[in-house]
Design a protein around this motif. Sequence first.
Motif, mmCIF file in Angstrom:
data_model
loop_
_atom_site.group_PDB
_atom_site.id
_atom_site.type_symbol
_atom_site.label_atom_id
_atom_site.label_comp_id
_atom_site.label_asym_id
_atom_site.label_seq_id
_atom_site.Cartn_x
_atom_site.Cartn_y
_atom_site.Cartn_z
ATOM 1 N N ILE A 177 4.609 4.598 -1.568
ATOM 2 C CA ILE A 177 5.579 3.787 -0.867
ATOM 3 C C ILE A 177 5.987 2.674 -1.542
ATOM 4 C CG2 ILE A 177 5.879 2.531 1.297
ATOM 5 C CD1 ILE A 177 3.526 4.237 2.572
ATOM 6 N N ARG A 178 7.421 2.355 -1.612
ATOM 7 C CA ARG A 178 8.070 1.256 -2.381
ATOM 8 C C ARG A 178 8.135 0.035 -1.440
ATOM 9 N NH1 ARG A 178 6.435 2.725 -7.370
ATOM 10 N NH2 ARG A 178 7.255 4.857 -7.838
ATOM 11 N N ALA A 179 7.384 -0.884 -1.573
ATOM 12 C CA ALA A 179 7.539 -2.213 -0.609
ATOM 13 C C ALA A 179 8.845 -2.824 -1.463
ATOM 14 C CB ALA A 179 6.573 -3.082 -0.698
ATOM 15 N N ALA A 230 -1.736 7.131 0.778
ATOM 16 C CA ALA A 230 -0.568 6.459 0.218
ATOM 17 C C ALA A 230 -0.846 5.320 -0.670
ATOM 18 C CB ALA A 230 0.429 5.980 0.969
ATOM 19 N N THR A 231 -0.267 5.033 -1.681
ATOM 20 C CA THR A 231 -0.343 3.778 -2.390
ATOM 21 C C THR A 231 1.097 3.006 -2.350
ATOM 22 O OG1 THR A 231 -1.576 4.893 -4.176
ATOM 23 C CG2 THR A 231 -0.753 2.730 -4.813
ATOM 24 N N VAL A 232 0.993 1.675 -1.823
ATOM 25 C CA VAL A 232 2.264 0.892 -1.566
ATOM 26 C C VAL A 232 2.213 0.038 -2.948
ATOM 27 C CG1 VAL A 232 3.146 -0.952 -0.196
ATOM 28 C CG2 VAL A 232 1.659 0.691 1.052
ATOM 29 N N GLU A 233 3.373 0.266 -3.448
ATOM 30 C CA GLU A 233 3.888 -0.410 -4.873
ATOM 31 C C GLU A 233 5.036 -1.545 -4.547
ATOM 32 O OE1 GLU A 233 1.992 -0.218 -7.516
ATOM 33 O OE2 GLU A 233 0.990 1.963 -7.516
ATOM 34 N N ILE A 234 4.828 -2.489 -5.397
ATOM 35 C CA ILE A 234 6.372 -3.045 -5.230
ATOM 36 C C ILE A 234 7.132 -2.590 -6.302
ATOM 37 C CG2 ILE A 234 5.184 -5.253 -4.364
ATOM 38 C CD1 ILE A 234 5.078 -6.470 -7.349
ATOM 39 N N PRO A 235 8.495 -2.873 -6.446
ATOM 40 C CA PRO A 235 9.422 -2.098 -7.782
ATOM 41 C C PRO A 235 8.594 -2.440 -8.963
ATOM 42 C CG PRO A 235 10.741 -3.209 -5.938
ATOM 43 C CD PRO A 235 9.439 -3.452 -5.412
ATOM 44 N N ALA A 236 9.001 -1.371 -9.735
ATOM 45 C CA ALA A 236 8.256 -1.378 -10.949
ATOM 46 C C ALA A 236 8.884 -2.314 -12.028
ATOM 47 C CB ALA A 236 8.639 -0.087 -11.622
ATOM 48 N N LEU A 237 10.210 -3.015 -11.863
ATOM 49 C CA LEU A 237 10.453 -3.793 -12.706
ATOM 50 C C LEU A 237 10.235 -5.427 -12.083
ATOM 51 C CD1 LEU A 237 14.380 -2.528 -12.794
ATOM 52 C CD2 LEU A 237 12.394 -2.365 -14.530
ATOM 53 N N ALA A 238 9.734 -5.353 -10.958
ATOM 54 C CA ALA A 238 8.952 -6.900 -10.490
ATOM 55 C C ALA A 238 7.745 -7.210 -11.736
ATOM 56 C CB ALA A 238 8.570 -6.914 -9.264
#
Length: 339
Positions: A43-45, A285-293
């Motif tokens: 899940i992309r926060a 699920a895994t909640v992640e922040i955007p990869a570029l952050a």
Amino acid sequence: MRRLPIRSLAVLATVGMLTLTGCGTDTGDPSDTAASTGTGRTIRAQKVMQLTQVHEETGMTLLEGPTFDENGDLFVVDVTAPAGEPKVIRVNVEKKTSRAVHTDGRGAYTSAQFSPYDGRLYLTDYAHGEIVSLAPDGSDPRTFFSGKVDGAQMNPDDIAFDKEGNLYVSDSRGLSEGEAHGRVARIDRDGKKATVLAEELASTNGISFDVDYRGLWISELTQNRISYLRLGAKGEVASQHTAIRVDGGIAQTDSIAVDADGNLYQALHGRPAMVVYNQHGERLATVEIPALAEGFESATNVAITPGGTTAYMTVSGPAGGYLYTFDALAEGIRQSNGG
């Protein structure tokens, strides 16, 4: 609560938001998820807002304890805020505004939650072994509990209230020495009696009742595990076992929230992410922040809108303290609103 580096132990002892961009959740193409490997979907926060910057006096900022009041405003604490800086912040997530509601000269607050008994906001002061309460508007600070429990000073981290307003507190005692002296304590709602329910835990951190109030989920930071404490009729621990072992790598288990379906949201210190399990230990699920952050080191806690599925996660690091949002797997309840 997250762990501060050793140099910050003097501030509190290894503890461990301003542009709403919308409440989106990008789960991506199902074929790109890790469901086939048993790690659940991703899940992309999305970024909500920045709330704090790194404090010169303490060398960091660390947001914690998100909790909604009756009006829908979100309260968060900044664990490492120095004297005079906002230590409790009120956020209007609809208007994308925030303001300070409390500061003082000594508190290192690691969690926040409203009591179902008196409606006041309760804060754990990790550094001084106290629990403080405030009026809902941030005024009228009172020391609710202070002193030793069974002969030992607490390092109170997170709080879970039962239906009657009694407090169940994770005590991270022994963290700085690396010893398994962590405890779970129960404090009566009048603050007059405190009892140790469980001890010899590995740096007790997150704590939350399950959906039926039959037991407590607790995270043990230095063992990366979630334990389950089944409670008896009088609130005592009837049984205890390791329920989930979290494969966190360099990250460690932080605070815990539980949604209306009984799912566990396990925050991570050392990685700006959160893992979600069902009550049987299956990773959903895994909640992640955007990869570029960049510039984030932890996602300490989450609050899910009561009766809704919009979740707000506190994320911190050298870039500052932020709120991120995502769509939770089920509706928010008391167990997913502070702690």
